[in-house]
Design an enzyme around this catalytic site. Sequence first.
Site, PDB file in Angstrom:
ATOM      1  N   ASP A 142      23.174  17.789 -85.857  1.00  0.00           N
ATOM      2  CA  ASP A 142      23.375  18.383 -84.530  1.00  0.00           C
ATOM      3  C   ASP A 142      24.823  18.823 -84.402  1.00  0.00           C
ATOM      4  OD1 ASP A 142      23.461  19.069 -81.840  1.00  0.00           O
ATOM      5  OD2 ASP A 142      22.087  17.473 -81.261  1.00  0.00           O
ATOM      6  N   ARG A 144      26.024  20.700 -81.830  1.00  0.00           N
ATOM      7  CA  ARG A 144      26.315  21.191 -80.478  1.00  0.00           C
ATOM      8  C   ARG A 144      27.475  20.448 -79.824  1.00  0.00           C
ATOM      9  NH1 ARG A 144      20.307  20.715 -78.203  1.00  0.00           N
ATOM     10  NH2 ARG A 144      20.466  18.858 -79.488  1.00  0.00           N
TER      11      ARG A 144
END
Length: 213
Positions: A142, A144
């Site tokens: 991930d 983000r």
Amino acid sequence: MAGNGDRQRVKGSDAPPRMEKVAEARLPTEVGEFRVIGFQDVTTGREYIVLAKGELSPNRPCLVRIHSQCLTGDVFHSIKCDCGRQLRRAMELIEQEGAGVLIYQQQEGRGIGLLNKIRAYELQDQGFDTVEANLRLGFAPDERSYEDCVAILRALGIHRVRLLSNNPHKIAALRKAGLCIVERVPLEVEPTEETVTYLRTKKEKLGHLLSFV
Ligand SMILES: [Zn+2]
């Protein structure tokens, strides 16, 4: 939708984002009527779309969904993931509540970008799961970051949030970025035959709080 990647903020290395509200308009949808608000990060030029409904009072915790762009799910109604149905469900819940905010965050493929996501899909066709595929492409599972979203919520005068999410890492990241989350509101959609493996990976490898799989 494209062209933001090259100017993407590097995680934790920049000054806090400065968000400028660019425009606001009425947006009737199949789900209900919203206001669509355009924001731009003054430093990076990145663009954000926010759907808002009702009165956003700083005194009342606000129902908020941060939706990460998924072109294949949101636009083409792919059933490889649950993004498109989650987006619609979040809009329905905000409509039912009569107030709330949805930030459409353009971090495609958990932040790896659109074409890299298609590369990851290619690997998934060869039998790798969503996390293994990202790792093989040299990305974290991930990628983000959420500082921009916190800045947008601040610009909207929202300080306390009821967050629509199944992702404990997102909640931790938002809290770290300074957001006060008073409640997590689950956002589950029934898995289909196609999504069940993907959702199981999200649950087992990314710690998502899912009750169906
Ligand atoms: Zn998706």
